[in-house]
Design a protein around this motif. Sequence first.
Motif, PDB file in Angstrom:
ATOM      1  N   GLN A 171      67.583  -7.378 109.199  1.00 29.62           N
ATOM      2  CA  GLN A 171      69.142  -7.365 109.543  1.00 29.62           C
ATOM      3  C   GLN A 171      69.208  -7.627 110.721  1.00 29.62           C
ATOM      4  N   LEU A 172      68.666  -7.006 111.904  1.00 33.77           N
ATOM      5  CA  LEU A 172      68.847  -7.239 113.074  1.00 33.77           C
ATOM      6  C   LEU A 172      68.499  -8.682 113.519  1.00 33.77           C
ATOM      7  N   LEU A 173      67.537  -9.360 113.091  1.00 26.35           N
ATOM      8  CA  LEU A 173      66.924 -10.542 113.210  1.00 26.35           C
ATOM      9  C   LEU A 173      68.006 -11.700 112.943  1.00 26.35           C
ATOM     10  N   VAL A 174      68.847 -11.393 111.445  1.00 27.54           N
ATOM     11  CA  VAL A 174      69.786 -12.248 111.106  1.00 27.54           C
ATOM     12  C   VAL A 174      70.913 -12.379 112.007  1.00 27.54           C
ATOM     13  N   GLU A 175      71.218 -11.208 112.407  1.00 28.80           N
ATOM     14  CA  GLU A 175      72.431 -11.156 113.228  1.00 28.80           C
ATOM     15  C   GLU A 175      72.068 -11.677 114.533  1.00 28.80           C
ATOM     16  N   ALA A 176      70.795 -11.560 114.972  1.00 24.68           N
ATOM     17  CA  ALA A 176      70.498 -12.465 116.218  1.00 24.68           C
ATOM     18  C   ALA A 176      70.423 -13.949 116.075  1.00 24.68           C
ATOM     19  N   VAL A 177      70.028 -14.383 115.063  1.00 24.50           N
ATOM     20  CA  VAL A 177      70.052 -16.087 114.683  1.00 24.50           C
ATOM     21  C   VAL A 177      71.386 -16.411 114.470  1.00 24.50           C
ATOM     22  N   ASP A 178      72.323 -15.563 113.916  1.00 25.89           N
ATOM     23  CA  ASP A 178      73.627 -15.813 113.758  1.00 25.89           C
ATOM     24  C   ASP A 178      74.269 -15.926 115.220  1.00 25.89           C
ATOM     25  N   LYS A 179      74.136 -15.172 116.110  1.00 25.53           N
ATOM     26  CA  LYS A 179      74.638 -15.206 117.556  1.00 25.53           C
ATOM     27  C   LYS A 179      73.897 -16.350 118.253  1.00 25.53           C
ATOM     28  N   TRP A 180      72.664 -16.600 118.079  1.00 25.74           N
ATOM     29  CA  TRP A 180      72.049 -17.613 118.566  1.00 25.74           C
ATOM     30  C   TRP A 180      72.095 -17.542 120.039  1.00 25.74           C
ATOM     31  N   ASP A 181      71.533 -16.415 120.887  1.00 25.38           N
ATOM     32  CA  ASP A 181      71.950 -16.031 122.172  1.00 25.38           C
ATOM     33  C   ASP A 181      70.628 -15.427 122.774  1.00 25.38           C
ATOM     34  N   TYR A 182      70.189 -15.726 123.841  1.00 26.62           N
ATOM     35  CA  TYR A 182      68.904 -15.109 124.367  1.00 26.62           C
ATOM     36  C   TYR A 182      69.191 -13.508 124.681  1.00 26.62           C
ATOM     37  N   SER A 183      70.461 -13.180 124.926  1.00 28.24           N
ATOM     38  CA  SER A 183      70.481 -11.899 125.252  1.00 28.24           C
ATOM     39  C   SER A 183      70.356 -10.845 123.988  1.00 28.24           C
ATOM     40  N   CYS A 184      70.308 -11.544 122.919  1.00 21.92           N
ATOM     41  CA  CYS A 184      69.889 -10.887 121.731  1.00 21.92           C
ATOM     42  C   CYS A 184      68.549 -10.243 121.428  1.00 21.92           C
ATOM     43  N   VAL A 185      67.582 -10.803 122.395  1.00 22.04           N
ATOM     44  CA  VAL A 185      66.265 -10.533 122.443  1.00 22.04           C
ATOM     45  C   VAL A 185      66.150  -9.089 122.776  1.00 22.04           C
ATOM     46  N   ASP A 186      66.945  -8.366 123.614  1.00 17.35           N
ATOM     47  CA  ASP A 186      66.805  -7.026 124.044  1.00 17.35           C
ATOM     48  C   ASP A 186      67.019  -5.805 122.778  1.00 17.35           C
ATOM     49  N   HIS A 187      67.659  -6.499 121.658  1.00 16.12           N
ATOM     50  CA  HIS A 187      68.181  -5.582 120.701  1.00 16.12           C
ATOM     51  C   HIS A 187      66.948  -5.940 119.333  1.00 16.12           C
ATOM     52  N   LEU A 188      65.823  -6.604 119.526  1.00  8.72           N
ATOM     53  CA  LEU A 188      64.818  -6.978 118.617  1.00  8.72           C
ATOM     54  C   LEU A 188      63.714  -6.015 118.571  1.00  8.72           C
ATOM     55  N   PRO A 189      62.996  -5.734 117.552  1.00  6.04           N
ATOM     56  CA  PRO A 189      61.568  -5.096 117.675  1.00  6.04           C
ATOM     57  C   PRO A 189      60.689  -5.959 118.518  1.00  6.04           C
ATOM     58  N   THR A 190      59.877  -5.385 119.246  1.00  8.09           N
ATOM     59  CA  THR A 190      58.809  -6.220 120.237  1.00  8.09           C
ATOM     60  C   THR A 190      58.095  -7.520 119.351  1.00  8.09           C
ATOM     61  N   TYR A 191      57.787  -6.992 118.104  1.00  2.85           N
ATOM     62  CA  TYR A 191      56.939  -8.222 117.470  1.00  2.85           C
ATOM     63  C   TYR A 191      57.856  -9.323 116.896  1.00  2.85           C
ATOM     64  N   PHE A 192      59.244  -8.910 117.022  1.00  6.88           N
ATOM     65  CA  PHE A 192      60.160 -10.208 116.465  1.00  6.88           C
ATOM     66  C   PHE A 192      60.652 -11.046 117.846  1.00  6.88           C
ATOM     67  N   LYS A 193      60.490 -10.485 119.071  1.00  7.81           N
ATOM     68  CA  LYS A 193      60.980 -11.030 120.214  1.00  7.81           C
ATOM     69  C   LYS A 193      60.449 -12.379 120.220  1.00  7.81           C
ATOM     70  N   GLU A 194      59.107 -12.510 120.350  1.00  3.45           N
ATOM     71  CA  GLU A 194      58.535 -13.908 120.451  1.00  3.45           C
ATOM     72  C   GLU A 194      59.044 -15.045 119.428  1.00  3.45           C
ATOM     73  N   CYS A 195      59.030 -14.619 118.326  1.00  5.90           N
ATOM     74  CA  CYS A 195      59.438 -15.557 117.222  1.00  5.90           C
ATOM     75  C   CYS A 195      60.881 -15.965 117.446  1.00  5.90           C
ATOM     76  N   TYR A 196      61.704 -15.094 118.016  1.00  3.03           N
ATOM     77  CA  TYR A 196      63.174 -15.371 118.146  1.00  3.03           C
ATOM     78  C   TYR A 196      63.241 -16.177 119.332  1.00  3.03           C
ATOM     79  N   ILE A 197      62.551 -16.018 120.312  1.00  2.67           N
ATOM     80  CA  ILE A 197      62.415 -16.645 121.528  1.00  2.67           C
ATOM     81  C   ILE A 197      62.026 -18.144 121.195  1.00  2.67           C
ATOM     82  N   ALA A 198      60.786 -18.360 120.517  1.00  2.00           N
ATOM     83  CA  ALA A 198      60.505 -19.683 120.043  1.00  2.00           C
ATOM     84  C   ALA A 198      61.526 -20.463 119.376  1.00  2.00           C
ATOM     85  N   LEU A 199      62.147 -19.721 118.672  1.00  2.00           N
ATOM     86  CA  LEU A 199      63.297 -20.424 117.926  1.00  2.00           C
ATOM     87  C   LEU A 199      64.351 -21.190 118.736  1.00  2.00           C
TER      88      LEU A 199
END
Length: 260
Positions: free
Chosen positions: A22-50
């Motif tokens: 759910q946190l990942l969905v919210e981060a993608v919806d906001k589409w902002d690098y600042s969301c990285v801090d709120h993600l689990p460690t193993y999701f951060k690299e994937c989100y940054i890659a996106l």
Amino acid sequence: MFMVVQIFDDIYDSYGTLEEKQLLVEAVDKWDYSCVDHLPTYFKECYIALLKSCDEADEDLAKQGRSFCLHYWRLKMKQNCKAWLEETKWCKSKYIPTYEEYMEVAKVSVGQSGAIVAAYLGLGDIATKEAFEWLTSNPMPQFIEACSIILRLLNDIGGHKFEQDREHVASSIECYMTQHGVSEEVQVYEELERQVKDAWKVLNEGMLKPYVIPKTLLALVINLARGPKVMYKGRTEGYTFVNHIVQQKIASVLIHPIPL
């Protein structure tokens, strides 16, 4: 971009808790690098890659004056993530939706329409704003829907036994069997393969109709629909497990090409 979509699809299939997804969905919806801090460690690299894949595409598209295209890519990724999350909820609660309910979500979660958007990014001026608006319109255009149905059903048939051996959302097979009281899997396979044939009729008819969308763009959709015919030929799963069918196809192109 294709690889990023595949990674996200795998995340929602196999990794993390419902709350983390759910946190990942919210981060993608906001589409902002600042969301990285709120993600689990193993999701951060994937989100940054996106986000980086989109930034890199923007550098190329800006030179062409086509940065507007990326709005449609972001839109599709947001829709994909919400569809994947919905399937995760079904999986966690052991809910088996009706076949129609499943397909409404699955034609998005399969990612085919997002793949078409990503492919359109590289086609230059022929992929106009009007083409992207058509591609991402709601409801999904029949032409795009048919392409998505082909991938979804052939993937479900080919990967059915493998996926149900682990925790996985009910596929079109289980949904159809439960709703219609069918006990034989083979009967469901035959029915879904009939629906694949019907989807091909929609694509063939779409290529014959007068369209405001250039045929080059429609042909790309047709080609993406052809891929599953190879990957899942003979009700096999040649995408997750590269089988002899796929190996022979690759060898025929790279090792034993047809002499000219």
